[in-house]
Write an enzyme that holds these catalytic residues in place. Sequence first.
Site, PDB file in Angstrom:
ATOM      1  N   ILE A  98      -1.800  14.456 -28.736  1.00  0.00           N
ATOM      2  CA  ILE A  98      -0.946  15.540 -29.213  1.00  0.00           C
ATOM      3  C   ILE A  98      -0.761  16.458 -28.009  1.00  0.00           C
ATOM      4  CG2 ILE A  98      -0.714  17.486 -30.786  1.00  0.00           C
ATOM      5  CD1 ILE A  98      -2.351  16.032 -32.818  1.00  0.00           C
ATOM      6  N   PRO A  99       0.397  16.389 -27.359  1.00  0.00           N
ATOM      7  CA  PRO A  99       0.536  16.927 -25.989  1.00  0.00           C
ATOM      8  C   PRO A  99       0.726  18.435 -25.893  1.00  0.00           C
ATOM      9  CG  PRO A  99       2.599  15.980 -26.697  1.00  0.00           C
ATOM     10  CD  PRO A  99       1.620  15.715 -27.808  1.00  0.00           C
ATOM     11  N   CYS A 100      -0.310  19.187 -26.250  1.00  0.00           N
ATOM     12  CA  CYS A 100      -0.226  20.643 -26.114  1.00  0.00           C
ATOM     13  C   CYS A 100      -0.145  21.064 -24.650  1.00  0.00           C
ATOM     14  CB  CYS A 100      -1.390  21.323 -26.821  1.00  0.00           C
ATOM     15  SG  CYS A 100      -3.023  20.764 -26.331  1.00  0.00           S
ATOM     16  N   HIS A 101      -0.486  20.148 -23.733  1.00  0.00           N
ATOM     17  CA  HIS A 101      -0.390  20.471 -22.309  1.00  0.00           C
ATOM     18  C   HIS A 101       1.062  20.625 -21.859  1.00  0.00           C
ATOM     19  CE1 HIS A 101      -0.235  16.040 -22.651  1.00  0.00           C
ATOM     20  NE2 HIS A 101       0.608  16.109 -21.637  1.00  0.00           N
TER      21      HIS A 101
END
Length: 284
Positions: free
Chosen positions: A246-249
């Site tokens: 889950i690409p919160c970056h």
Amino acid sequence: MNAQSNTTYTTIAKAIEFIQLNFQLQPSLKQIANHVNLSETHFQKLFSEWVGVSPKKFLQYISLEHTKSILQQNKQATLFDLTFDSGLSSTSRLHDLFISIEAMTPGEYKNGGEKLTINYSFNTSPFGKIMVASTHKGICTIVFEEEEVKAFADLKKQFPKALFNLNSDHFQETALQFFQKNWSDLNQIKLHLKGTSFQLKVWESLLKIPFAKLTSYGLIAHDIAAPKASRAVGTAIGSNPIAYLIPCHRVVQSSGIVGGYKWGIARKKNIIGWECAIDYQQTL
């Protein structure tokens, strides 16, 4: 992760932070190598092997100017349309389409994982040591954490009534393929998440961000039809239990500043640059 790998990661992270802070000065290979106390030749080889491109190329990808240019594109189109483009311009972005979320039942959510059996294992990634945990329905946790004892203690706090097995399974094995730079044969990954309705909406929105692209907290709020909830969106992003998948970056401040990250700002910069490098290679 062995001591040598850990030292290498620390060195590369330190180099990336130096590049980020000094991108306007366009530091030379010698200056960056001196900063991490390595010879130019050794640093060039180490950096290229670890990241996939030379320090000079990486400097172009990781700079804040790159971030800002993404967030200040064509004023005729909405930033949301630009950054959440569904077109697949490279095979590397296909992997984003293979993740699906299944929320835990109200009972599982309220009862702290009672009657759930959770498998967990410790592995390495290009960005440090990780713990991956899964239920019979899918991945429930991925965290960057060097200390195994702390990682497991945090997992137990999240699911205090679950039964835990130190064991790897097919969910975990599939998830770990994401760090191998080749997603052509990747199977669908299922996530089994514990979160509020609002958090789940935010996490699902994060999955729409294309590989190697960036967006802002405000645009995530727009996507979930809560344009005035940027602060709440930021809190939900900070609660993301699934590192990288889950690409919160890929969420940065609207000004273009990289901003915070649950697992460290240096790691966030490292991941953004790593994805940009892969994306660049796909276009060659």
